[in-house]
Design a protein around this motif. Sequence first.
Motif, mmCIF file in Angstrom:
data_model
loop_
_atom_site.group_PDB
_atom_site.id
_atom_site.type_symbol
_atom_site.label_atom_id
_atom_site.label_comp_id
_atom_site.label_asym_id
_atom_site.label_seq_id
_atom_site.Cartn_x
_atom_site.Cartn_y
_atom_site.Cartn_z
ATOM 1 N N ALA A 139 42.898 48.573 41.158
ATOM 2 C CA ALA A 139 42.580 48.132 42.426
ATOM 3 C C ALA A 139 42.183 46.702 41.951
ATOM 4 C CB ALA A 139 40.984 48.526 43.265
ATOM 5 N N ARG A 140 41.420 46.742 40.717
ATOM 6 C CA ARG A 140 40.410 45.784 40.114
ATOM 7 C C ARG A 140 41.982 44.869 40.056
ATOM 8 N NH1 ARG A 140 35.908 46.543 36.221
ATOM 9 N NH2 ARG A 140 37.270 48.504 35.230
ATOM 10 N N LEU A 146 42.275 40.575 40.784
ATOM 11 C CA LEU A 146 42.515 39.408 40.420
ATOM 12 C C LEU A 146 43.129 38.562 39.870
ATOM 13 C CD1 LEU A 146 41.188 41.393 36.664
ATOM 14 C CD2 LEU A 146 39.899 39.815 38.721
ATOM 15 N N TRP A 147 44.571 39.187 41.065
ATOM 16 C CA TRP A 147 45.677 38.174 41.005
ATOM 17 C C TRP A 147 45.953 38.527 42.242
ATOM 18 C CZ3 TRP A 147 48.689 37.430 37.087
ATOM 19 C CH2 TRP A 147 49.204 38.907 35.988
ATOM 20 N N ALA A 148 45.383 38.178 43.292
ATOM 21 C CA ALA A 148 44.936 37.552 44.758
ATOM 22 C C ALA A 148 44.178 36.533 44.060
ATOM 23 C CB ALA A 148 44.735 38.536 45.567
ATOM 24 N N MET A 184 37.804 31.984 46.346
ATOM 25 C CA MET A 184 37.775 32.713 47.625
ATOM 26 C C MET A 184 36.726 33.328 48.378
ATOM 27 S SD MET A 184 41.524 35.544 47.153
ATOM 28 C CE MET A 184 41.264 35.676 49.271
ATOM 29 N N LEU A 185 36.487 32.891 49.450
ATOM 30 C CA LEU A 185 35.654 34.260 50.111
ATOM 31 C C LEU A 185 35.372 35.598 49.930
ATOM 32 C CD1 LEU A 185 34.846 31.822 53.359
ATOM 33 C CD2 LEU A 185 33.515 32.286 51.472
ATOM 34 N N MET A 186 34.304 36.960 49.373
ATOM 35 C CA MET A 186 34.169 37.523 49.167
ATOM 36 C C MET A 186 35.117 38.022 50.614
ATOM 37 S SD MET A 186 31.686 40.213 48.454
ATOM 38 C CE MET A 186 31.104 39.594 46.893
ATOM 39 N N ARG A 187 34.937 37.801 52.030
ATOM 40 C CA ARG A 187 35.495 39.126 53.282
ATOM 41 C C ARG A 187 37.042 38.750 53.061
ATOM 42 N NH1 ARG A 187 32.003 34.799 55.476
ATOM 43 N NH2 ARG A 187 33.436 32.784 56.755
ATOM 44 N N ALA A 188 37.938 37.419 52.447
ATOM 45 C CA ALA A 188 38.579 36.782 52.835
ATOM 46 C C ALA A 188 39.878 37.683 51.402
ATOM 47 C CB ALA A 188 39.196 35.243 51.832
ATOM 48 N N ILE A 189 39.034 37.780 50.572
ATOM 49 C CA ILE A 189 39.763 39.051 49.598
ATOM 50 C C ILE A 189 39.884 40.522 50.594
ATOM 51 C CG2 ILE A 189 39.266 40.266 47.515
ATOM 52 C CD1 ILE A 189 37.975 37.982 46.732
ATOM 53 N N GLY A 190 38.987 40.863 50.583
ATOM 54 C CA GLY A 190 39.496 41.899 51.780
ATOM 55 C C GLY A 190 40.268 41.878 53.544
ATOM 56 N N GLN A 191 40.333 41.101 53.659
ATOM 57 C CA GLN A 191 41.527 40.881 54.665
ATOM 58 C C GLN A 191 42.150 40.314 53.644
ATOM 59 O OE1 GLN A 191 39.916 37.317 56.475
ATOM 60 N NE2 GLN A 191 38.334 38.880 57.757
ATOM 61 N N THR A 230 36.323 33.673 35.986
ATOM 62 C CA THR A 230 36.421 33.009 34.728
ATOM 63 C C THR A 230 37.335 32.971 33.550
ATOM 64 O OG1 THR A 230 36.435 34.975 33.371
ATOM 65 C CG2 THR A 230 34.509 34.683 34.742
ATOM 66 N N GLY A 231 37.158 31.768 33.086
ATOM 67 C CA GLY A 231 38.383 31.395 32.293
ATOM 68 C C GLY A 231 38.693 31.988 30.968
ATOM 69 N N ALA A 232 38.095 32.878 30.802
ATOM 70 C CA ALA A 232 39.203 33.778 29.735
ATOM 71 C C ALA A 232 39.474 34.894 30.408
ATOM 72 C CB ALA A 232 38.110 35.601 29.440
ATOM 73 N N ALA A 233 40.039 35.339 32.355
ATOM 74 C CA ALA A 233 40.091 35.684 33.177
ATOM 75 C C ALA A 233 41.652 35.684 33.577
ATOM 76 C CB ALA A 233 39.209 36.387 34.301
ATOM 77 N N GLU A 234 41.520 34.108 33.912
ATOM 78 C CA GLU A 234 42.695 32.813 33.902
ATOM 79 C C GLU A 234 43.378 33.409 32.939
ATOM 80 O OE1 GLU A 234 43.908 31.710 36.145
ATOM 81 O OE2 GLU A 234 41.758 30.785 37.092
ATOM 82 N N ALA A 235 42.737 33.203 31.464
ATOM 83 C CA ALA A 235 44.244 33.073 30.379
ATOM 84 C C ALA A 235 44.585 35.374 30.056
ATOM 85 C CB ALA A 235 43.223 32.900 28.993
ATOM 86 N N ALA A 236 44.072 35.431 30.560
ATOM 87 C CA ALA A 236 44.118 37.152 30.318
ATOM 88 C C ALA A 236 45.706 37.306 31.040
ATOM 89 C CB ALA A 236 43.191 38.233 30.570
#
Length: 204
Positions: A72-73, A77-79, A86-93, A132-138
């Motif tokens: 789920a998480r 992240l991939w989205a 993204m707006l939080m509501r856009a992630i849910g949609q 975050t930058g670390a997330a982009e690298a991972a």
Amino acid sequence: MADSVDHPRGAAQAATDPVAADLEAARGAAASGSDRDHSDLAVSVLGRLFRLAPRLTDLQDLGARQYGLGLARGRVLWALHESGPMLMRAIGQALGISPRTVTGLIDALEADGWVTRGPHPADRRATIISLTGAAEAALARLRENYEGLARDLLSDLPEDDLARCRSVIGALEKRLDDAVSKRVAAFGPASGPGPGTQAGHTDR
């Protein structure tokens, strides 16, 4: 989708959870390959798909587990990786999940250093979620490994075969929900545990 469950944890849970036990039994039956050479080609193909499914799920989850992520998480992240902030509501949609679920996922991801919250420049009530930058690298590393696996597994197969395979898989995706609904309706609801209690087949 819910956070992924790896097989060792599933096996342990099966010891106390009847539903988990059923899932583990189904996984083992799928892996046994008993209908590999079934005379009905459709049944044989479905059997091969069932055997592939848990192995592909393992591969899908492997990289995420290395980073302590569930499915789920990972989807969140991939989205964000594909679309940018993204707006939080856009992630849910985009993912088809409720605002409450999105909030919980973002809280966990933010606490672990994967995302940040920021204000919307034009709407003070809205929150923008960014990697975050670390997330982009991972995620870049995960994508590189994913693409490498695709090349290792498929690159030496004829392009015509790959194109046909992709076309067939696309057709299966479109038909799957209707086919499953049809079979579920035909099977009917169970009235209790055990083979003799399935609706319409109770012992008298």
